[in-house]
Motif scaffolding. Structure first.
Motif, short mmCIF file in Angstrom:
data_model
loop_
_atom_site.label_atom_id
_atom_site.label_comp_id
_atom_site.label_asym_id
_atom_site.label_seq_id
_atom_site.Cartn_x
_atom_site.Cartn_y
_atom_site.Cartn_z
N ILE A 63 0.85 -1.19 0.00
CA ILE A 63 0.00 0.00 0.00
C ILE A 63 0.89 1.23 0.00
O ILE A 63 1.79 1.37 0.84
N VAL A 64 0.63 2.10 -0.94
CA VAL A 64 1.38 3.35 -1.05
C VAL A 64 0.47 4.48 -0.58
O VAL A 64 -0.51 4.84 -1.25
N GLY A 65 0.75 5.02 0.60
CA GLY A 65 -0.01 6.14 1.13
C GLY A 65 0.69 7.44 0.80
O GLY A 65 1.89 7.60 1.07
N ILE A 66 -0.05 8.37 0.21
CA ILE A 66 0.53 9.64 -0.23
C ILE A 66 -0.26 10.79 0.38
O ILE A 66 -1.49 10.86 0.24
N ASP A 67 0.45 11.68 1.08
CA ASP A 67 -0.16 12.90 1.58
C ASP A 67 0.18 14.02 0.60
O ASP A 67 1.33 14.45 0.51
N ARG A 100 5.54 18.80 -8.02
CA ARG A 100 4.10 19.00 -8.16
C ARG A 100 3.40 17.65 -8.31
O ARG A 100 4.05 16.62 -8.55
N ALA A 101 2.07 17.69 -8.20
CA ALA A 101 1.31 16.43 -8.24
C ALA A 101 1.49 15.71 -9.58
O ALA A 101 1.58 14.49 -9.62
N THR A 153 -8.44 15.62 -1.82
CA THR A 153 -8.46 17.05 -1.56
C THR A 153 -8.04 17.80 -2.82
O THR A 153 -7.07 17.42 -3.48
N GLY A 154 -8.76 18.89 -3.13
CA GLY A 154 -8.42 19.69 -4.29
C GLY A 154 -8.54 18.91 -5.58
O GLY A 154 -9.40 18.05 -5.75
N HIS A 155 -7.64 19.19 -6.51
CA HIS A 155 -7.62 18.52 -7.81
C HIS A 155 -6.51 17.50 -7.92
O HIS A 155 -6.46 16.72 -8.87
N ARG A 156 -5.59 17.49 -6.97
CA ARG A 156 -4.37 16.70 -7.12
C ARG A 156 -4.65 15.21 -7.12
O ARG A 156 -3.92 14.44 -7.74
N GLN A 184 -11.41 9.19 2.95
CA GLN A 184 -12.04 10.45 3.33
C GLN A 184 -11.18 11.20 4.35
O GLN A 184 -10.68 10.61 5.30
N PRO A 185 -11.01 12.53 4.19
CA PRO A 185 -10.25 13.30 5.18
C PRO A 185 -10.81 13.20 6.59
O PRO A 185 -10.07 13.26 7.57
N SER A 186 -12.15 13.05 6.71
CA SER A 186 -12.74 12.91 8.05
C SER A 186 -12.27 11.62 8.72
O SER A 186 -12.03 11.59 9.94
#
Length: 448
Positions: free
Chosen positions: A31-35, A61-62, A91-94, A113-115
């Motif tokens: 699993i690749v988690g990207i912030d 950049r994204a 989040t956003g367009h990225r 989800q951010p929540s």
């Protein structure tokens, strides 16, 4: 499908959803988690126990994250995994850019989800620390637990409808703001003008007459008074014709001419305020033209999707109203059930049951607020024109037990509109009032 094992419909739907997610997050994938951020991207590679296998910061950049995905794939292969699943917050367009990069490399892609990340952050170590490093790990951990979702698939036509819907919403916000500014300015310097029509901002005659007055007088109302009532009516009639109308309301025109002599208001500010009114009327007219153009484009997209006849078969639901809803939902077929669509709008009831205790049921209020607003706006026309919705409103507000308030009933009808939209689009069948009322009896034959 039998129910001998005691599974409810909700259990079966949840199991099916988990199976779809497990296909994207198999146990043999890392699993690749990207912030995601603007110029700093935190990337971690973990296993399904959220053990960090590799971590790296990419200053890019994204749309330059392809290098990061290639790096993550190499680290996952070195650790013995067959592939990777990419996860991020939407989040956003990225996140859309990242999803495209993952698809180009044949990598599975999900969103968290951010929540969910926020709640997990508080439960992580009770410090509520928020760092890119910790958030990336939390995204990967939630993905391993299947606390993620499959993002909306990329489709050119549906994407166009979504962007047009966003433009329409912004135009509506701007127009409401301009109306409020017009009202505030006139209340200050010329309140009599607002009393000349019952709903002045919905009256084409009132708007045309105000345009004539502001264009001629430059804040000096005596010039139009010297014009005389008859010549003023002719000027308003010409303005109405120029705007595509036929004839003005003489009552409103004469009321406005009479109000020219009303001294109420802050006279010292009248000239400057009426100049602003003139500019706002021009902006408002231009936004109305843009709104009409945008709504025409949205109807054309519905025609391209071959959905216009289906959605407008729901009595009282206009093509623009349906397009505004579908611009927020995307393709309804991506929702397994109509209830899932209602949950997405935050219009599903939230029950409170524990033992013998029964709490008050409220709406969840979660999901997509703009979808909830679009469905709410559709209620006003549909409730009056649709006999099924009108009967439902009378039933819910008039029954003896568990009587609902008008606002609660309108929320229930908004959810019903979403369910009916999902039904007609996924089945390809036009809306039928008998089916909508759950009447499965065959129609009664009419005698010749």
């Amino acid at each position: 499908m039998g129910n001998g094992n005691g599974l409810s419909r909700g259990d079966r739907n949840r199991n099916a959803r988990l199976a779809r997610l497990r296909a994207l997050v198999p146990v043999n994938n890392a699993i690749v988690g990207i912030d995601l951020a603007d110029r700093k991207q935190m990337v971690v590679v973990t296993d399904h126990d959220s053990k960090v296998l590799a971590r790296k910061i990419f200053r890019c950049r994204a749309w330059d994250l392809g290098v990061a995905l290639d790096w993550a794939g190499q680290r996952a292969t070195a650790a013995g995994f067959a592939g990777v699943t990419v996860a991020c917050e939407p989040t956003g367009h990225r996140w859309r850019v990242l999803g495209q990069l993952a698809a180009d490399r044949g990598m599975a892609f999900v969103c968290v989800q951010p929540s969910m990340t926020s709640w997990s952050r508080r439960a992580e170590d009770l410090t509520c620390d928020k760092t890119d490093e910790k958030d990336a790990v939390l995204i990967a951990r939630l993905t391993a637990q299947l606390r993620c979702y499959i993002p909306e698939p990329v489709d050119e036509t549906w994407g166009r409808l979504r962007h047009l819907g966003a433009r329409r919403e912004q135009l509506l916000v701007d127009m409401v703001s301009q109306i409020q500014q017009l009202r505030s300015l006139l209340e200050c310097v010329w309140p009599a003008a607002l009393d000349t029509a019952r709903q002045p901002f919905r009256s084409r005659t009132w708007v045309a007459a105000m345009s004539v007055i502001c264009d001629r007088d430059n804040g000096d109302l005596t010039r139009t008074r010297r014009l005389g009532s008859t010549r003023f009516e002719h000027a308003v009639r010409r303005e109405i014709t120029r705007r595509g109308g036929q004839k003005p309301s003489l009552r409103i025109t004469r009321n406005l001419f009479t109000a020219l002599g009303d001294p109420a208001g802050v006279i010292a500010h009248r000239r400057g305020a009426l100049e602003r009114v003139q500019l706002l009327l021009g902006d408002w007219a231009e936004n109305q033209r843009r709104l009409t153009d945008t709504e025409t484009r949205m109807i054309n997209v519905l025609n391209d999707l071959r959905l216009t006849d289906l959605v407008t078969s729901i009595t009282g639901l206009s093509g623009v109203g349906a397009a505004a809803i579908l611009a927020e939902t995307g393709d309804p077929t991506r929702f397994a059930t109509a209830r899932a669509l209602v949950k997405h709008a935050g219009l599903a009831p939230r029950e409170k049951l524990s033992g013998a205790f029964t709490g008050r049921t409220k709406l969840t209020g979660q999901g997509r607020p703009s979808l909830r607003l679009a469905a709410w706006r559709a209620v006003w026309g549909a409730q009056r024109a649709n006999p099924v919705y009108a009967a439902r409103y009378q039933h819910l507000t008039g029954r003896e037990t568990n009587k609902l308030t008008p606002t609660q009933t309108q929320a229930a009808i908004a959810a019903t509109i979403l369910r009916h939209l999902h039904a007609v689009i996924t089945t390809g069948q036009r809306w039928d009032p008998q089916t909508a009322t759950h009447d499965t009896r065959p129609p009664i034959p009419v005698a010749a």
